[in-house]
Design a protein around this motif. Sequence first.
Motif, short mmCIF file in Angstrom:
data_model
loop_
_atom_site.label_atom_id
_atom_site.label_comp_id
_atom_site.label_asym_id
_atom_site.label_seq_id
_atom_site.Cartn_x
_atom_site.Cartn_y
_atom_site.Cartn_z
N TYR A 183 -0.41 6.09 -4.56
CA TYR A 183 -0.66 5.31 -5.77
C TYR A 183 -1.91 5.90 -6.42
O TYR A 183 -2.93 6.06 -5.76
CB TYR A 183 -0.95 3.84 -5.46
CG TYR A 183 0.19 3.04 -4.85
CD1 TYR A 183 1.53 3.37 -5.09
CD2 TYR A 183 -0.08 1.92 -4.08
CE1 TYR A 183 2.55 2.62 -4.54
CE2 TYR A 183 0.93 1.15 -3.53
CZ TYR A 183 2.25 1.52 -3.74
OH TYR A 183 3.24 0.76 -3.20
N LYS A 184 -1.80 6.16 -7.71
CA LYS A 184 -2.86 6.95 -8.30
C LYS A 184 -3.38 6.39 -9.62
O LYS A 184 -4.58 6.29 -9.84
CB LYS A 184 -2.31 8.37 -8.51
CG LYS A 184 -3.36 9.44 -8.52
CD LYS A 184 -2.74 10.83 -8.42
CE LYS A 184 -3.65 11.90 -8.96
NZ LYS A 184 -5.05 11.75 -8.62
N GLU A 230 10.10 6.36 -1.16
CA GLU A 230 9.39 5.17 -1.64
C GLU A 230 9.72 3.97 -0.77
O GLU A 230 10.89 3.76 -0.43
CB GLU A 230 9.76 4.90 -3.10
CG GLU A 230 9.06 5.89 -4.00
CD GLU A 230 9.73 6.02 -5.33
OE1 GLU A 230 10.98 5.91 -5.37
OE2 GLU A 230 9.02 6.24 -6.31
N CYS A 240 0.85 -1.19 0.00
CA CYS A 240 0.00 0.00 0.00
C CYS A 240 0.88 1.24 0.00
O CYS A 240 2.07 1.16 0.33
CB CYS A 240 -0.85 -0.04 1.28
SG CYS A 240 -2.14 1.19 1.38
N ARG A 241 0.34 2.36 -0.38
CA ARG A 241 1.00 3.65 -0.17
C ARG A 241 -0.03 4.73 -0.46
O ARG A 241 -0.83 4.60 -1.39
CB ARG A 241 2.22 3.78 -1.07
CG ARG A 241 2.37 5.11 -1.75
CD ARG A 241 3.76 5.41 -2.26
NE ARG A 241 4.11 6.71 -1.72
CZ ARG A 241 5.20 6.98 -1.03
NH1 ARG A 241 6.10 6.06 -0.81
NH2 ARG A 241 5.41 8.18 -0.56
N GLU A 265 8.48 0.57 -1.17
CA GLU A 265 8.34 -0.80 -1.65
C GLU A 265 9.69 -1.50 -1.47
O GLU A 265 10.74 -0.84 -1.47
CB GLU A 265 7.93 -0.82 -3.13
CG GLU A 265 6.58 -0.20 -3.42
CD GLU A 265 6.63 1.32 -3.49
OE1 GLU A 265 7.75 1.88 -3.55
OE2 GLU A 265 5.55 1.95 -3.45
N GLU A 325 0.51 2.88 -12.63
CA GLU A 325 1.29 2.62 -11.41
C GLU A 325 0.98 1.23 -10.85
O GLU A 325 1.87 0.52 -10.39
CB GLU A 325 0.95 3.67 -10.34
CG GLU A 325 1.89 4.85 -10.34
CD GLU A 325 1.40 5.91 -9.38
OE1 GLU A 325 2.04 6.12 -8.35
OE2 GLU A 325 0.35 6.53 -9.70
N PHE A 326 -0.29 0.87 -10.85
CA PHE A 326 -0.65 -0.46 -10.31
C PHE A 326 -0.09 -1.58 -11.19
O PHE A 326 0.38 -2.59 -10.69
CB PHE A 326 -2.18 -0.58 -10.15
CG PHE A 326 -2.65 0.18 -8.94
CD1 PHE A 326 -2.64 -0.43 -7.69
CD2 PHE A 326 -3.05 1.50 -9.02
CE1 PHE A 326 -3.03 0.26 -6.55
CE2 PHE A 326 -3.44 2.21 -7.89
CZ PHE A 326 -3.44 1.59 -6.66
N TYR A 350 -7.55 7.32 -5.43
CA TYR A 350 -8.30 6.69 -6.52
C TYR A 350 -9.64 7.39 -6.76
O TYR A 350 -10.28 7.23 -7.79
CB TYR A 350 -8.54 5.20 -6.25
CG TYR A 350 -9.64 4.92 -5.24
CD1 TYR A 350 -10.98 4.86 -5.64
CD2 TYR A 350 -9.35 4.74 -3.89
CE1 TYR A 350 -12.00 4.62 -4.72
CE2 TYR A 350 -10.36 4.50 -2.96
CZ TYR A 350 -11.68 4.44 -3.38
OH TYR A 350 -12.67 4.23 -2.47
N LEU A 367 3.52 -1.85 -10.43
CA LEU A 367 3.75 -2.54 -9.15
C LEU A 367 3.70 -4.04 -9.38
O LEU A 367 4.57 -4.79 -8.91
CB LEU A 367 2.65 -2.15 -8.14
CG LEU A 367 2.84 -0.83 -7.42
CD1 LEU A 367 1.54 -0.42 -6.74
CD2 LEU A 367 3.96 -0.92 -6.38
#
Length: 792
Positions: free
Chosen positions: A263-264, A537, A259-260, A539, A268-269, A292, A272
């Motif tokens: 993320y928009k 960041e 999660c963060r 991740e 991006e998803f 979102y 990931l």
Amino acid sequence: MMLFGQKLHPRNFEHGSRLSRRNGSIEVTARTFKVRITCDEITPACTRLRFDNSNVADKRNYSDGVVENLRAGKSVPVGKGTPTFSTSACDIEVGASRLGIRLKNGMVLETAEDGFGFNGAQSLFNFSVPDASGFYGFGERTKRFNKTGDSLDFYNVDVCAVFPHTFQRDDYDPAYVAIPFAIVRTGAGYVGLYLDNPERLVFDVGHIQPGHLMLQSLAGNNDLYILSGPTLRDVVRNFATLTGRADVPPLWSLGYHQCRWGYKTAAEFRALRENFEKFDIPVSALWFDIDYMDEYRVFTWDRVDLPDPAKLNRELKSAGIRAVTIVDPGVKLEQGYPIYESGTKSGIFCKTASGRDYVGRVWPGDTVFPDFATKAARDWWAGHFAKFIKDAALDGVWLDMNDPATGWSATEDMRFECGTVAHGAYHNQYGHLMAKASWQALRKLDRNARPFLLTRSGFAGTQRYSAIWTGDNVSNWEHLRMSIPCTINLGLSGVAFNGPDVGGFCGHTDEELITRWYQAGFLFPFFRNHTTAHTKEQEPWNFGPQCLARIRDAIHTRYRLMPYLYNCFFAHHLTGDPVLRPLLYDFDSPAFENLDDEFMVGDSILMAPIVERADAGRSVVMHGVRRQQRHVALPDGWWFDLRAGEWIPGGRTILCSACLDEVPIFIRDGSIIPYFNGKFRNGDMTLTKIELHTFIKERDAQLDYYIEDQKTRQYLKGSYNTARIRAGNADGETRIVIDEEGRYATGTVEFAPVIYGSEPSRAVLEHNGVRRSRRLQNSTRRWVSTDVSVQA
Ligand code: GLC
């Protein structure tokens, strides 16, 4: 009234002066009050005292803490002679200004002289507990595990808004979750006290009066539940029965979550997903934080950045990754916004005393709030919620800002039940009732599926609907350290499925901190990396290749141990045992009363992670590598040290050292750990081939392993098997006998033996009478960064 830090002085309470019996109850009278006391036996191990104070005008009990079928009990008559209630578990003697509780198991809990009194609508139960050495539970708390010397406020808050100094501190109170449950440890055993009153409460644990446990309520009538021990396990199980043992979560939700805030976009998803694949890290869910939405309007999507969320989510799911969105309760106050208009038309928003819709200030600006206290609002919410989930092909929901957070607008102006009920009756239950409404929506969508919800706020019993994460922590060592007692105490308070933001939410983390956080947290019940907007960041691949390898090892180990973890959750559902526990749970000893930098996961795995920065604690340099040192208290018996690959005797404290690759983990003698040695496919796991990692030194090993479909609700109708697994060493071989019984198909899981730390090179495995004998070969199995030699 905001009184964080201020106390109710016991001298401000008046005590009863007269006592009489009336229709099966006891009446205590004083100049300013008349209190009627009744008693019910709820279960043989749980007794309820109900106090009805003449100064509390509203007689309703607003609490949703206790499960419905235990709200009524067997009424207990008042005995002759000294007014006493006698139940299967205890005798309760009521005096005009004191209470004495004698448990049949030998424990005694008595209020101090004049320790039982009232001040208007406020109540005081001041127990004198001079021989108590430990106080646990209390829901979600900062600081240490043992609350002796603390004062605990039960009033859910948006922590960062109320205590902006959380960066420097790890001792703020209250937090987001109020569970008014105290576990008291004395020389004679344990007892639990649950004050079932959703109003604001303060429990003072010897802070203003050492040797006393003071339960105070600021308003409302109180139901005091007495939960018998004598063991910690008994008390915790009894409380879990009273407030509800959680359903078994879907298997995927026990995986790793990313999660963060920030993320928009769909791109991006997708990136990931690709990165997790590229870096060989399984991930079970990706999370959408508030970005979102279309300008933070609940139940909308930003169609520019995320033009087709359902398509994206299905795409993720086809790779085994689930999608979870945040949903806040606040609805943007805006004419023309369909959700606002629908809510206004249905009249389901909370009101002020003058009957206007109560307005707060949250992400979308002016915001109104569904009145989850009413069925109409819960149904309204459930309708929109279900549609939103279905349309966007979501798998779970994250409920946030439900403390409730109202920004700079005074929260107490928010009233319930069409403005007729003052704020306090529902404040602590706002998140709980939001979770209940959301859970009902998900159940309606698919009656056979297991909902997954995560909430920030909650009350006693919230585990019936949702998991809990411990809110906005900070990327620092104090908060890493604090996450262990916090998760332990929440677990003892009924919420087995909980955990912190791994890596820390506020501020920037660094390579060392994040490594240690993953190593400490990879077996926490809930396991999610989350951080706020504009931080470094976070991740796993952002800290260099060595750090990535260490994090990967920790995450992989969680997935390998998924059968074990899942089994712990199943066991919680059946018994109420927490997943992550203090050592005290399985090994009662004064030596573990304060121990909270080690913990057990289930009853076999003892973890003693490094939670101090290398240059802060003790360290040694060995073979050119800096190794951090820490003490590890090992309970009696033998323990298998996974890093050394050997048995070591317990009943002592050892000095352990660990380089940045390592985390000290010890397995209890007599354990069988079900382990998955197959290929990972993110959240999609098929646990049909299980290795039985067997640790036998002096104790034969045993495990009850539960087998079912791991996704539907059929187990609730009895569709599961219990595999009773027993193992022992004799004549140079390990013999494992599995008796699988139940109403599920048998033989759906294939077991294979893996033997640690013993000579036998032959294993006989007998599963429901079918016997297989095998010569074992030397092999290795990986635990975090260590390859351990085994016989497999
Ligand atoms: C709250 C939540 C946090 C979330 C943020 C933005 O602070 O606790 O987890 O990222 O709101 O939605």
